[in-house]
Design a protein around this motif. Structure first.
Motif, PDB file in Angstrom:
ATOM      1  N   LYS A  44       0.827  -1.212   0.000  1.00 18.95           N
ATOM      2  CA  LYS A  44       0.000   0.000   0.000  1.00 18.95           C
ATOM      3  C   LYS A  44       0.861   1.263   0.000  1.00 18.95           C
ATOM      4  CE  LYS A  44      -4.066  -1.795   2.408  1.00 18.95           C
ATOM      5  NZ  LYS A  44      -4.831  -1.672   3.666  1.00 18.95           N
ATOM      6  N   ALA A  45       1.955   1.244   0.752  1.00 22.66           N
ATOM      7  CA  ALA A  45       2.851   2.402   0.785  1.00 22.66           C
ATOM      8  C   ALA A  45       3.484   2.613  -0.590  1.00 22.66           C
ATOM      9  CB  ALA A  45       3.931   2.212   1.850  1.00 22.66           C
ATOM     10  N   ILE A  46       3.819   1.536  -1.272  1.00 22.88           N
ATOM     11  CA  ILE A  46       4.372   1.654  -2.626  1.00 22.88           C
ATOM     12  C   ILE A  46       3.310   2.207  -3.570  1.00 22.88           C
ATOM     13  CG2 ILE A  46       5.269   0.384  -4.612  1.00 22.88           C
ATOM     14  CD1 ILE A  46       6.607  -1.539  -2.567  1.00 22.88           C
ATOM     15  N   GLU A  47       2.071   1.731  -3.446  1.00 24.29           N
ATOM     16  CA  GLU A  47       0.986   2.247  -4.285  1.00 24.29           C
ATOM     17  C   GLU A  47       0.829   3.754  -4.114  1.00 24.29           C
ATOM     18  OE1 GLU A  47      -2.426  -1.110  -4.913  1.00 24.29           O
ATOM     19  OE2 GLU A  47      -2.392  -0.118  -2.967  1.00 24.29           O
ATOM     20  N   GLU A  48       0.948   4.203  -2.887  1.00 19.41           N
ATOM     21  CA  GLU A  48       0.731   5.617  -2.582  1.00 19.41           C
ATOM     22  C   GLU A  48       1.935   6.491  -2.918  1.00 19.41           C
ATOM     23  OE1 GLU A  48       0.231   8.265   1.397  1.00 19.41           O
ATOM     24  OE2 GLU A  48      -0.901   6.390   1.330  1.00 19.41           O
ATOM     25  N   LYS A  49       3.136   6.022  -2.623  1.00 12.86           N
ATOM     26  CA  LYS A  49       4.326   6.875  -2.697  1.00 12.86           C
ATOM     27  C   LYS A  49       5.224   6.601  -3.898  1.00 12.86           C
ATOM     28  CE  LYS A  49       3.450   9.050   1.141  1.00 12.86           C
ATOM     29  NZ  LYS A  49       3.098  10.442   1.164  1.00 12.86           N
ATOM     30  N   ARG A  50       5.402   5.365  -4.288  1.00 10.75           N
ATOM     31  CA  ARG A  50       6.223   4.925  -5.419  1.00 10.75           C
ATOM     32  C   ARG A  50       7.737   5.019  -5.216  1.00 10.75           C
ATOM     33  NH1 ARG A  50       2.807   2.132  -8.793  1.00 10.75           N
ATOM     34  NH2 ARG A  50       0.965   3.339  -9.206  1.00 10.75           N
ATOM     35  N   VAL A  51       8.254   6.165  -4.745  1.00 13.31           N
ATOM     36  CA  VAL A  51       9.701   6.328  -4.574  1.00 13.31           C
ATOM     37  C   VAL A  51      10.102   5.692  -3.235  1.00 13.31           C
ATOM     38  CG1 VAL A  51      11.595   7.972  -4.357  1.00 13.31           C
ATOM     39  CG2 VAL A  51       9.731   8.419  -5.961  1.00 13.31           C
ATOM     40  N   LEU A  52      11.150   4.878  -3.244  1.00 12.18           N
ATOM     41  CA  LEU A  52      11.528   4.108  -2.055  1.00 12.18           C
ATOM     42  C   LEU A  52      11.772   4.987  -0.828  1.00 12.18           C
ATOM     43  CD1 LEU A  52      13.755   1.286  -3.529  1.00 12.18           C
ATOM     44  CD2 LEU A  52      11.587   1.026  -2.332  1.00 12.18           C
ATOM     45  N   LYS A  53      12.365   6.142  -1.001  1.00  8.23           N
ATOM     46  CA  LYS A  53      12.611   7.032   0.138  1.00  8.23           C
ATOM     47  C   LYS A  53      11.297   7.422   0.808  1.00  8.23           C
ATOM     48  CE  LYS A  53      14.760  11.363   1.462  1.00  8.23           C
ATOM     49  NZ  LYS A  53      15.436  12.579   1.020  1.00  8.23           N
ATOM     50  N   GLU A  54      10.293   7.750   0.010  1.00 10.80           N
ATOM     51  CA  GLU A  54       8.982   8.135   0.550  1.00 10.80           C
ATOM     52  C   GLU A  54       8.253   6.939   1.151  1.00 10.80           C
ATOM     53  OE1 GLU A  54       7.018  10.069  -2.681  1.00 10.80           O
ATOM     54  OE2 GLU A  54       8.460  11.717  -2.729  1.00 10.80           O
ATOM     55  N   VAL A  55       8.426   5.782   0.542  1.00 12.96           N
ATOM     56  CA  VAL A  55       7.839   4.551   1.090  1.00 12.96           C
ATOM     57  C   VAL A  55       8.434   4.277   2.469  1.00 12.96           C
ATOM     58  CG1 VAL A  55       7.666   2.047   0.801  1.00 12.96           C
ATOM     59  CG2 VAL A  55       7.330   3.561  -1.170  1.00 12.96           C
ATOM     60  N   LEU A  56       9.748   4.390   2.574  1.00 13.40           N
ATOM     61  CA  LEU A  56      10.431   4.172   3.854  1.00 13.40           C
ATOM     62  C   LEU A  56       9.930   5.151   4.907  1.00 13.40           C
ATOM     63  CD1 LEU A  56      12.616   2.712   5.511  1.00 13.40           C
ATOM     64  CD2 LEU A  56      14.249   4.408   4.664  1.00 13.40           C
ATOM     65  N   GLU A  57       9.806   6.414   4.544  1.00 11.62           N
ATOM     66  CA  GLU A  57       9.319   7.429   5.498  1.00 11.62           C
ATOM     67  C   GLU A  57       7.912   7.094   5.972  1.00 11.62           C
ATOM     68  OE1 GLU A  57       9.767  11.066   3.292  1.00 11.62           O
ATOM     69  OE2 GLU A  57      11.949  11.074   3.554  1.00 11.62           O
ATOM     70  N   ARG A  58       7.071   6.648   5.066  1.00 15.72           N
ATOM     71  CA  ARG A  58       5.691   6.285   5.425  1.00 15.72           C
ATOM     72  C   ARG A  58       5.681   5.108   6.392  1.00 15.72           C
ATOM     73  NH1 ARG A  58       0.787   4.785   2.701  1.00 15.72           N
ATOM     74  NH2 ARG A  58      -0.697   4.486   4.385  1.00 15.72           N
ATOM     75  N   GLU A  67      15.498   2.653  11.511  1.00  7.31           N
ATOM     76  CA  GLU A  67      15.423   2.975  10.085  1.00  7.31           C
ATOM     77  C   GLU A  67      16.245   2.017   9.230  1.00  7.31           C
ATOM     78  OE1 GLU A  67      16.292   6.670   7.025  1.00  7.31           O
ATOM     79  OE2 GLU A  67      16.045   7.091   9.166  1.00  7.31           O
ATOM     80  N   GLU A  68      17.447   1.690   9.670  1.00  5.42           N
ATOM     81  CA  GLU A  68      18.322   0.812   8.876  1.00  5.42           C
ATOM     82  C   GLU A  68      17.724  -0.584   8.742  1.00  5.42           C
ATOM     83  OE1 GLU A  68      21.362   0.363   6.315  1.00  5.42           O
ATOM     84  OE2 GLU A  68      20.833   2.221   7.335  1.00  5.42           O
TER      85      GLU A  68
END
Length: 92
Positions: A44-58, A67-68
């Protein structure tokens, strides 16, 4: 893989949430894939954000984890999706 890459779902993949878990069907291979609750949250986070950095933040907002550790788990998850032909990873 790095955080500045974008995840693109294959056009042949259909996803449906059933009882809090995602069920994926790849029309090319006719294979079904089931994601557990965490996998569903990542999808779902990938569906919403797409970019891995934004997915990670979500995901960091959702889960109490370093985080690591989460970044490594995210990369492993995306690599498995990629190996199964469900997603493509591209530079932004």
């Amino acid at each position: 893989m790095n955080l500045n890459q974008q995840i693109i779902f294959a056009d042949t993949v259909f996803a449906q949430e059933v009882d809090g878990e995602m069920v994926l069907l790849d029309m090319n291979s006719e294979n079904y894939f089931g994601l557990d609750e965490v996998g569903t949250d990542i999808w779902k986070a990938i569906e919403e954000k797409r970019v891995l950095k934004e997915v990670l933040e979500r995901l960091l907002e959702q889960y109490d984890v370093e985080e690591e550790v989460l970044k490594n788990d995210l990369f492993i998850f995306v690599e498995k999706l990629q190996e199964s032909g469900l997603v493509e990873v591209k530079a932004v």
